[in-house]
Write a protein that holds these residues in place. Structure first.
Motif, PDB file in Angstrom:
ATOM      1  N   ARG A  28      43.294   9.608 -61.229  1.00  0.00           N
ATOM      2  CA  ARG A  28      42.100   9.208 -60.479  1.00  0.00           C
ATOM      3  C   ARG A  28      42.369   9.167 -58.983  1.00  0.00           C
ATOM      4  O   ARG A  28      41.548   9.602 -58.186  1.00  0.00           O
ATOM      5  CB  ARG A  28      41.588   7.861 -60.964  1.00  0.00           C
ATOM      6  CG  ARG A  28      40.698   7.995 -62.176  1.00  0.00           C
ATOM      7  CD  ARG A  28      40.088   6.671 -62.569  1.00  0.00           C
ATOM      8  NE  ARG A  28      40.785   6.293 -63.816  1.00  0.00           N
ATOM      9  CZ  ARG A  28      41.281   5.120 -64.073  1.00  0.00           C
ATOM     10  NH1 ARG A  28      41.140   4.149 -63.217  1.00  0.00           N
ATOM     11  NH2 ARG A  28      41.902   4.886 -65.200  1.00  0.00           N
ATOM     12  N   VAL A  29      43.535   8.660 -58.595  1.00  0.00           N
ATOM     13  CA  VAL A  29      43.888   8.603 -57.169  1.00  0.00           C
ATOM     14  C   VAL A  29      44.036  10.019 -56.610  1.00  0.00           C
ATOM     15  O   VAL A  29      43.527  10.323 -55.523  1.00  0.00           O
ATOM     16  CB  VAL A  29      45.180   7.783 -56.965  1.00  0.00           C
ATOM     17  CG1 VAL A  29      45.712   7.937 -55.563  1.00  0.00           C
ATOM     18  CG2 VAL A  29      44.920   6.322 -57.271  1.00  0.00           C
ATOM     19  N   ILE A  30      44.710  10.890 -57.344  1.00  0.00           N
ATOM     20  CA  ILE A  30      44.868  12.276 -56.889  1.00  0.00           C
ATOM     21  C   ILE A  30      43.512  12.945 -56.750  1.00  0.00           C
ATOM     22  O   ILE A  30      43.234  13.625 -55.752  1.00  0.00           O
ATOM     23  CB  ILE A  30      45.786  13.059 -57.849  1.00  0.00           C
ATOM     24  CG1 ILE A  30      47.222  12.564 -57.743  1.00  0.00           C
ATOM     25  CG2 ILE A  30      45.722  14.558 -57.565  1.00  0.00           C
ATOM     26  CD1 ILE A  30      48.163  13.146 -58.778  1.00  0.00           C
ATOM     27  N   ASN A  31      42.636  12.760 -57.732  1.00  0.00           N
ATOM     28  CA  ASN A  31      41.303  13.365 -57.672  1.00  0.00           C
ATOM     29  C   ASN A  31      40.514  12.854 -56.469  1.00  0.00           C
ATOM     30  O   ASN A  31      39.837  13.634 -55.780  1.00  0.00           O
ATOM     31  CB  ASN A  31      40.532  13.075 -58.956  1.00  0.00           C
ATOM     32  CG  ASN A  31      41.108  13.796 -60.152  1.00  0.00           C
ATOM     33  OD1 ASN A  31      41.870  14.743 -60.019  1.00  0.00           O
ATOM     34  ND2 ASN A  31      40.752  13.336 -61.328  1.00  0.00           N
ATOM     35  N   LEU A  32      40.585  11.554 -56.205  1.00  0.00           N
ATOM     36  CA  LEU A  32      39.846  10.992 -55.066  1.00  0.00           C
ATOM     37  C   LEU A  32      40.397  11.489 -53.734  1.00  0.00           C
ATOM     38  O   LEU A  32      39.631  11.813 -52.823  1.00  0.00           O
ATOM     39  CB  LEU A  32      39.879   9.470 -55.117  1.00  0.00           C
ATOM     40  CG  LEU A  32      39.015   8.830 -56.196  1.00  0.00           C
ATOM     41  CD1 LEU A  32      39.242   7.321 -56.230  1.00  0.00           C
ATOM     42  CD2 LEU A  32      37.551   9.143 -55.964  1.00  0.00           C
ATOM     43  N   VAL A  33      41.708  11.573 -53.597  1.00  0.00           N
ATOM     44  CA  VAL A  33      42.308  12.028 -52.342  1.00  0.00           C
ATOM     45  C   VAL A  33      41.984  13.497 -52.092  1.00  0.00           C
ATOM     46  O   VAL A  33      41.542  13.872 -50.995  1.00  0.00           O
ATOM     47  CB  VAL A  33      43.836  11.790 -52.349  1.00  0.00           C
ATOM     48  CG1 VAL A  33      44.512  12.504 -51.199  1.00  0.00           C
ATOM     49  CG2 VAL A  33      44.131  10.302 -52.298  1.00  0.00           C
ATOM     50  N   VAL A  34      42.185  14.338 -53.111  1.00  0.00           N
ATOM     51  CA  VAL A  34      41.911  15.775 -52.946  1.00  0.00           C
ATOM     52  C   VAL A  34      40.427  16.007 -52.677  1.00  0.00           C
ATOM     53  O   VAL A  34      40.051  16.769 -51.776  1.00  0.00           O
ATOM     54  CB  VAL A  34      42.384  16.556 -54.187  1.00  0.00           C
ATOM     55  CG1 VAL A  34      41.901  17.987 -54.153  1.00  0.00           C
ATOM     56  CG2 VAL A  34      43.895  16.529 -54.287  1.00  0.00           C
ATOM     57  N   GLY A  35      39.572  15.344 -53.436  1.00  0.00           N
ATOM     58  CA  GLY A  35      38.131  15.499 -53.240  1.00  0.00           C
ATOM     59  C   GLY A  35      37.664  14.966 -51.896  1.00  0.00           C
ATOM     60  O   GLY A  35      36.818  15.577 -51.236  1.00  0.00           O
ATOM     61  N   GLY A  36      38.216  13.841 -51.479  1.00  0.00           N
ATOM     62  CA  GLY A  36      37.837  13.264 -50.189  1.00  0.00           C
ATOM     63  C   GLY A  36      38.244  14.135 -49.011  1.00  0.00           C
ATOM     64  O   GLY A  36      37.457  14.359 -48.088  1.00  0.00           O
TER      65      GLY A  36
END
Length: 118
Positions: A28-36
């Motif tokens: 979830r953290v990786i997805n949020l960072v990459v998406g952000g």
């Protein structure tokens, strides 16, 4: 019937991988960072296409931003399907690749818009 209970289906042990709807906190953290970061760079690119190097904007800049936006639509659809559980987890790498390509396109577009290297 006894043969069916002994099958391991090639896993060799208990399978602890999450199912489709479940994600770990790290994912979830990786997805949020990459998406952000991708979203931030996309917004900067779209603003730069209309503002730089002068007003009114060049048609080539608007076309470049439009093409990048079309790539983002396909990535968004894949992300939506992935979050709904319609895609297998192996598609996550494809989504990361597409987002990386969009980031590279945004960097190229910003370099072009700001006339770096001329």
């Amino acid at each position: 019937m006894e043969g069916f209970a002994a099958r391991g289906y090639g896993t060799g042990g208990p399978d602890n991988r999450p199912l489709f709807g479940e994600t770990s906190a790290r994912d979830r953290v990786i997805n949020l960072v990459v998406g952000g970061l991708t979203s931030l760079l996309l917004v900067v690119t779209l603003i730069s296409a209309f503002v730089f190097p002068q007003l009114p904007p060049k048609p080539v800049n608007i076309f470049f931003a439009f093409c990048i936006s079309l790539c983002c639509i396909s990535a968004g659809i894949l992300i939506y399907w992935y979050r709904q559980g319609d895609l297998e987890p192996k598609f996550r790498n494809l989504i990361y690749y597409i987002l990386f390509s969009i980031v590279m396109l945004c960097i190229c577009a910003n370099l072009y818009f700001h006339e770096v290297g001329k």
